[in-house]
Scaffold this motif. Sequence first.
Motif, PDB file in Angstrom:
ATOM      1  N   GLU A 124      -2.119 105.504 -57.780  1.00  0.00           N
ATOM      2  CA  GLU A 124      -2.846 106.712 -58.175  1.00  0.00           C
ATOM      3  C   GLU A 124      -4.210 106.342 -58.778  1.00  0.00           C
ATOM      4  OE1 GLU A 124      -2.453 110.519 -61.212  1.00  0.00           O
ATOM      5  OE2 GLU A 124      -0.706 109.243 -60.876  1.00  0.00           O
ATOM      6  N   MET A 125      -4.239 105.351 -59.638  1.00  0.00           N
ATOM      7  CA  MET A 125      -5.494 104.911 -60.247  1.00  0.00           C
ATOM      8  C   MET A 125      -6.421 104.299 -59.198  1.00  0.00           C
ATOM      9  SD  MET A 125      -4.295 103.552 -64.032  1.00  0.00           S
ATOM     10  CE  MET A 125      -3.746 101.998 -63.407  1.00  0.00           C
ATOM     11  N   LEU A 126      -5.855 103.499 -58.294  1.00  0.00           N
ATOM     12  CA  LEU A 126      -6.644 102.879 -57.234  1.00  0.00           C
ATOM     13  C   LEU A 126      -7.292 103.941 -56.353  1.00  0.00           C
ATOM     14  CD1 LEU A 126      -7.146  99.984 -55.743  1.00  0.00           C
ATOM     15  CD2 LEU A 126      -5.512 100.929 -54.126  1.00  0.00           C
ATOM     16  N   MET A 127      -6.522 104.934 -55.956  1.00  0.00           N
ATOM     17  CA  MET A 127      -7.046 105.976 -55.074  1.00  0.00           C
ATOM     18  C   MET A 127      -8.110 106.820 -55.759  1.00  0.00           C
ATOM     19  SD  MET A 127      -5.931 105.617 -52.116  1.00  0.00           S
ATOM     20  CE  MET A 127      -4.854 104.336 -51.504  1.00  0.00           C
ATOM     21  N   LEU A 133     -15.855 106.075 -55.480  1.00  0.00           N
ATOM     22  CA  LEU A 133     -16.823 105.179 -54.847  1.00  0.00           C
ATOM     23  C   LEU A 133     -17.183 105.621 -53.430  1.00  0.00           C
ATOM     24  CD1 LEU A 133     -15.363 101.778 -56.085  1.00  0.00           C
ATOM     25  CD2 LEU A 133     -17.529 102.834 -56.792  1.00  0.00           C
ATOM     26  N   MET A 134     -16.184 105.980 -52.647  1.00  0.00           N
ATOM     27  CA  MET A 134     -16.443 106.347 -51.256  1.00  0.00           C
ATOM     28  C   MET A 134     -17.337 107.581 -51.171  1.00  0.00           C
ATOM     29  SD  MET A 134     -13.883 107.081 -48.068  1.00  0.00           S
ATOM     30  CE  MET A 134     -13.568 108.763 -48.530  1.00  0.00           C
ATOM     31  N   LEU A 135     -17.146 108.518 -52.059  1.00  0.00           N
ATOM     32  CA  LEU A 135     -17.909 109.761 -52.007  1.00  0.00           C
ATOM     33  C   LEU A 135     -19.285 109.635 -52.660  1.00  0.00           C
ATOM     34  CD1 LEU A 135     -14.960 112.229 -52.531  1.00  0.00           C
ATOM     35  CD2 LEU A 135     -16.185 111.721 -50.404  1.00  0.00           C
ATOM     36  N   THR A 136     -19.618 108.429 -53.094  1.00  0.00           N
ATOM     37  CA  THR A 136     -20.979 108.161 -53.561  1.00  0.00           C
ATOM     38  C   THR A 136     -21.647 107.173 -52.606  1.00  0.00           C
ATOM     39  OG1 THR A 136     -20.157 106.476 -55.095  1.00  0.00           O
ATOM     40  CG2 THR A 136     -20.542 108.692 -55.994  1.00  0.00           C
ATOM     41  N   GLU A 142     -16.112  98.819 -48.823  1.00  0.00           N
ATOM     42  CA  GLU A 142     -16.731  98.572 -50.125  1.00  0.00           C
ATOM     43  C   GLU A 142     -16.046  99.383 -51.214  1.00  0.00           C
ATOM     44  OE1 GLU A 142     -20.758  99.714 -49.468  1.00  0.00           O
ATOM     45  OE2 GLU A 142     -21.321  97.783 -48.602  1.00  0.00           O
ATOM     46  N   ALA A 143     -15.710 100.630 -50.919  1.00  0.00           N
ATOM     47  CA  ALA A 143     -15.045 101.488 -51.888  1.00  0.00           C
ATOM     48  C   ALA A 143     -13.665 100.942 -52.248  1.00  0.00           C
ATOM     49  CB  ALA A 143     -14.922 102.915 -51.355  1.00  0.00           C
ATOM     50  N   LEU A 144     -12.922 100.472 -51.245  1.00  0.00           N
ATOM     51  CA  LEU A 144     -11.608  99.908 -51.536  1.00  0.00           C
ATOM     52  C   LEU A 144     -11.742  98.629 -52.351  1.00  0.00           C
ATOM     53  CD1 LEU A 144      -8.558 100.120 -51.255  1.00  0.00           C
ATOM     54  CD2 LEU A 144      -8.739  98.841 -49.107  1.00  0.00           C
ATOM     55  N   ASN A 145     -12.683  97.788 -51.999  1.00  0.00           N
ATOM     56  CA  ASN A 145     -12.903  96.550 -52.754  1.00  0.00           C
ATOM     57  C   ASN A 145     -13.278  96.864 -54.208  1.00  0.00           C
ATOM     58  OD1 ASN A 145     -13.209  93.630 -52.951  1.00  0.00           O
ATOM     59  ND2 ASN A 145     -15.398  94.061 -53.143  1.00  0.00           N
ATOM     60  N   PRO A 158      -1.566  90.634 -58.189  1.00  0.00           N
ATOM     61  CA  PRO A 158      -2.033  91.271 -56.949  1.00  0.00           C
ATOM     62  C   PRO A 158      -1.098  92.359 -56.409  1.00  0.00           C
ATOM     63  CG  PRO A 158      -2.213  88.894 -56.774  1.00  0.00           C
ATOM     64  CD  PRO A 158      -1.481  89.179 -58.050  1.00  0.00           C
ATOM     65  N   TYR A 159       0.170  92.327 -56.781  1.00  0.00           N
ATOM     66  CA  TYR A 159       1.097  93.370 -56.332  1.00  0.00           C
ATOM     67  C   TYR A 159       0.510  94.755 -56.598  1.00  0.00           C
ATOM     68  CZ  TYR A 159       4.880  96.752 -56.736  1.00  0.00           C
ATOM     69  OH  TYR A 159       5.644  97.871 -56.629  1.00  0.00           O
ATOM     70  N   TYR A 160      -0.162  94.922 -57.721  1.00  0.00           N
ATOM     71  CA  TYR A 160      -0.654  96.230 -58.135  1.00  0.00           C
ATOM     72  C   TYR A 160      -1.959  96.639 -57.476  1.00  0.00           C
ATOM     73  CZ  TYR A 160       2.905  95.839 -61.687  1.00  0.00           C
ATOM     74  OH  TYR A 160       4.097  95.714 -62.328  1.00  0.00           O
ATOM     75  N   TRP A 161      -2.802  95.685 -57.129  1.00  0.00           N
ATOM     76  CA  TRP A 161      -4.129  96.052 -56.646  1.00  0.00           C
ATOM     77  C   TRP A 161      -4.462  95.578 -55.232  1.00  0.00           C
ATOM     78  CZ3 TRP A 161      -6.711  91.652 -55.522  1.00  0.00           C
ATOM     79  CH2 TRP A 161      -6.388  90.504 -56.250  1.00  0.00           C
TER      80      TRP A 161
END
Length: 170
Positions: A124-127, A133-136, A142-145, A158-161
């Motif tokens: 939820e936090m990642l999304m 980021l994606m909408l800017t 890049e937004a996912l990174n 890394p399991y979480y992110w």
Amino acid sequence: ATRTSGHFRHAQLLVGNQASLDNLDSILPHAEVFHFAGHAGMNNEEMGLLLRRSQTDPLTGVFSAPRLHSGSLPNLKIAVLSACSTEGSNPNTLDPQSLARAMLRAGAADVVASRWDVDSKATEMLMARFYDLMLTDHAVSEALNGAELSLRQQYSHPYYWAAFDVFGKN
């Protein structure tokens, strides 16, 4: 899902009984953005997104790769499959029959999908950060990174992110 839909002016939010295979089949071919926040898994030996069969049928149906055909998603710019193991059934390979790859063959420009079972809160936090980021005007990758880097400040493992990848036509 509610938080994500708030980013878009003409979002069509399907929750509860509305989150059905019938409704998804009717709106997805016209969508430019598809975000699924829910559960993925196996049902009757079929792997995919778990939804109701219809608004009136409480049994679980599966939105899976065989439901999609070449060119059936001509308007889809991005599909975000925010659920467990949406890239494929085998975490050690890039499954050619995965829903993510089927969406690309059907016309999606980019698909964000997970390679393993994910933590709901971290996802939820990642999304949330991903869409910020994606909408800017950041590219999807890049937004996912950027979202992953942000989440690493709270979770070291890394399991979480690191579960999500971007798959694209190029």
